[in-house]
Design a protein around this motif. Sequence first.
Motif, PDB file in Angstrom:
ATOM      1  N   VAL A 196       3.675   1.754  -1.217  1.00 48.67           N
ATOM      2  CA  VAL A 196       4.222   2.058  -2.536  1.00 48.67           C
ATOM      3  C   VAL A 196       3.109   2.537  -3.461  1.00 48.67           C
ATOM      4  O   VAL A 196       3.222   3.560  -4.111  1.00 48.67           O
ATOM      5  CB  VAL A 196       4.912   0.811  -3.135  1.00 48.67           C
ATOM      6  N   ALA A 197       1.999   1.805  -3.446  1.00 42.45           N
ATOM      7  CA  ALA A 197       0.916   2.142  -4.364  1.00 42.45           C
ATOM      8  C   ALA A 197       0.365   3.536  -4.071  1.00 42.45           C
ATOM      9  O   ALA A 197       0.096   4.311  -4.974  1.00 42.45           O
ATOM     10  CB  ALA A 197      -0.188   1.105  -4.236  1.00 42.45           C
ATOM     11  N   ASP A 198       0.254   3.831  -2.797  1.00 40.08           N
ATOM     12  CA  ASP A 198      -0.333   5.108  -2.431  1.00 40.08           C
ATOM     13  C   ASP A 198       0.497   6.278  -2.893  1.00 40.08           C
ATOM     14  O   ASP A 198      -0.020   7.228  -3.467  1.00 40.08           O
ATOM     15  CB  ASP A 198      -0.469   5.170  -0.906  1.00 40.08           C
ATOM     16  N   GLY A 199       1.774   6.200  -2.596  1.00 39.64           N
ATOM     17  CA  GLY A 199       2.608   7.341  -2.939  1.00 39.64           C
ATOM     18  C   GLY A 199       3.018   7.312  -4.389  1.00 39.64           C
ATOM     19  O   GLY A 199       3.203   8.333  -5.010  1.00 39.64           O
ATOM     20  N   GLU A 200       3.117   6.130  -4.944  1.00 38.27           N
ATOM     21  CA  GLU A 200       3.751   5.960  -6.246  1.00 38.27           C
ATOM     22  C   GLU A 200       4.988   6.826  -6.276  1.00 38.27           C
ATOM     23  O   GLU A 200       5.176   7.686  -7.122  1.00 38.27           O
ATOM     24  CB  GLU A 200       2.785   6.346  -7.366  1.00 38.27           C
ATOM     25  N   VAL A 240       0.829  -1.197   0.000  1.00 39.34           N
ATOM     26  CA  VAL A 240       0.000   0.000   0.000  1.00 39.34           C
ATOM     27  C   VAL A 240       0.861   1.244   0.000  1.00 39.34           C
ATOM     28  O   VAL A 240       0.650   2.166  -0.768  1.00 39.34           O
ATOM     29  CB  VAL A 240      -0.927  -0.001   1.231  1.00 39.34           C
TER      30      VAL A 240
END
Lengths: 515, 430
Positions: free
Chosen positions: B421-425, B419
């Motif tokens: 990683v996905a959230d911040g990209e 999450v």
Amino acid sequence: MTSGPVILEMRAITKLFPGVRALDEVSMTVAAGEIHAICGENGAGKSTLMKVLSGVYPHGTYEGQIIYQGEEVRFKDINASEHAGIVIIHQELALIPELSITENIFLGNEVRGRFGIDWDEARRRAVELLARVGLRESPDEIIKNIGVGKQQLVEIAKALSKDVKLLILDEPTAALNEDDSQHLLDLLRGLRSKGMTCIMISHKLNEIEAIADSITIIRDGKSVETLDVAGGGINEDRIIRGMVGRSLESRFPDHTPKIGEKFFEVHDWTVEHPLVPGRLVCKNSDFFVRRGEIVGFAGIMGAGRTELARSIFGRSYGRFLRGTVKINGEEVNLHTVQQAIDHKIAYVPEDRKALGLNLLDSIEETIIASGLNKITRYGVIDPDAGHAAAESYRTSLNIRTPSVAQGVAKLSGGNQQKVLLGKWMFPDPDLLILDEPTRGIDVGAKYEIYGLIQRLANEGKGVIVISSELPELLGLADRIYTIFEGAITGVVEKEDATQENLMRLMTGSSSAQAS
Amino acid sequence: MKEAFKQLLGGGIRQFGMVIALVALLVFFQWRTDGKVLTPTNAQNIINGNSYILILAVGMVLVIIAGHIDLSVGSVAAVTGIVVALAIRDWGISWWVGVLLGLGVGLVIGMWQGMWVAYVGIPGFITTLAGMLIFRGAQQVIGKSNSVPVPEGIQKMGSGYLPEWGPNTGLNNSTLLLGILAIAFIIWSALRQVAKIRRNNLQDVAPMAVILRAVILSAVVAYLTYLFGSGRSGTSFPISGCILLVLVIVYSFVANRTIIGRHVYAVGGNRSAAALSGVNIKRVNFFVMANMAVLAALAGIVFTGRSTSSGPSDGVGWELDAIAAVFIGGAAVSGGVGTVVGSVIGGLVMAVLNNGLALLGVGSGQTQIIKGLVLLAAVAFDVYNKVQGRPSIFGLIFKGKNKRAEELVSESNEESASVAVADGETAARG
């Protein structure tokens, strides 16, 4: 405000991740035919909210209700939300560079003919769509041959092809230059006049002020307020106040800085984007660090802070154009990461999993990875020395694990961050660059990390902290540089720093020149 | 129970599984063939007949750990074999000069391939696919598709035995000496490890497990000494086996105790993290490719020794056997994981399968089917284990509460991380 009927209402959305309440009863209402902006600091929960809306996080993984066109909807995936006419355009463009505009527009949504795909029909519709978004390109042009701004337009054309009713744009202008941004905003105005509803996430407050009808502000996972721009009285300062208006808790250990002489200086640092020629990610940056000083780098996401740090750390990012680095007054070559390490520079990356850790390694293997020279005699690694070093960091950094043989993949975020700090303390650097050192870790671990950073500074090391959390920089840093679109826009001493003046400097706001 | 097993092995479960599989295969075939597998002659044949593949596996595991693949090893072995054989026959150089020449040829080929992979950036698969064609062709051009005999010195490397000397002990004395040295080393390192555990007061390894492991290992070595040493007069532990043994020791050491070795694992495990840790990725890639070709050259020489000549069809399909050995031995397809010892054990599993099935009179078609299924099963085992949130096979076998709890912890970590990683990209966006 064109107060049309309500098209979307999100009611009390709560989304939990293990240990984190990413969204806490967030509500927002969007009227049909308006451009609705969502503002908030990095990590406030904007993207998470949009992922809930678009079905990336399916129904059941969050609490709360989504009312869309008068009915409660429960999307189980992105396809379901697209089917209902909600299309999200992500910050990173999702186009296939080697395919043509037509192929990209209809990817996953191909025009069926009697025998396979009807390319003639697809091309005809693509031409129509391109006209609607004002893009004068052949539909057969390959995506990689057109600029980022035009690619963004293709994304929008792709969304239009899906019969979109609610278009969500996540930082649509982040990668665009001034002209392209302007063109995009004009296009959004045009779509609005034809009845399209848009939700737009942006950090660029001047754009929001220019285009949005209403603004929902999210802070720390909670919806704070909704501002009606059309009603008047809303300016950048007002938005900033809503975004940062939280009290600064005392979440920092006590620290009296002992600042010594200037030892690390960067002059005229200019770096080009590795893939996009002509796009500068660092523009003539000048800064310095003194011994024992904690220097903050503030900026919105994509401002170029990481790019600056990594390009200095052995040119590990971008294409170097010009600039000099002086350590103790002498110019040094930092062409490779190894040279940077030899000159006692350390860089702890922001993305722990992708850039920091080898997830297959144990704690011990991770900690010694950058300092193998230190435990090598006659070309042979001494595992006992490595073990001793790992053990000493386990104790001194308070890494909570029964054994240093534990795999790093199994550690919590806070412990992983401590292991990474240990990895970069092991080569005994003079300058540590910490990129978002507290991202994704809980409050207790943050406090410990702050203490460690202060301890490093007390030992006479220079520490650069890159952070998107302004309160963190205000609490920690002795001096803060602000960065906007690759350029350093200001430097603020600790005493003078406030969230408002920093936010102005880092959003390139016009009223910033005061400082 | 599971912990005890783990400690006994002191290594990964995967390797442990392969050791068990190897022992089980040996026992099974020994039973079904009425004792024809574990005879001195057959054991010597297994080593002599497979050492060249195992030598390739030693190099291949480093290539695969670094995240590449080398398809050219069979062709490289073949071209080296013909160069060595012709040089000795036509130029009249002595056999050991020929061997050095052959290793030099391997090094040059390796540097050629390493250059393309590391400095031009062509994937190893493509570079070595090209190499497979180029060097196969070169072998045929140079050798004119003839068989060229090799002298006795090289024949000894491929099929010779350690010399006979000293008093009559009932065993081959060279083998006996080797066995005694090995057991002495096992006991010495076990004592050292126990001392270390005591000194550092380590909790995670029990001294008893270390000692028990040393006892079992010593017993195995003693048995192997007897097995290889008690054959007909003039036979012993094969020389090719000795070469392999030296390579396993040297390369295990390189992999675990030298900087370049650790860097190979780092590059395969997470390239970006390795680059940001100061690892010179190009140099690592160059090293593994160059090293592989040198070992392929050695394998080619050993094979010509065994077959007494260099022929046009030498080395055909070897790359696949070597790659299979490495994957059966626990290396990960995605890189970063694998051991030299594991790969040799993986190769031995294949060798024993071949040998046992042949002794049972199973046809070569069926044998290939079985080998394919074994490879698939071994890698499936890995993939299955890697999927988070599922109890491992060991977890299923030894069901216990702690195990499940551990599983849950790692599961939730995994979730929150993805999450983040996905959230911040966030990567490199600053």
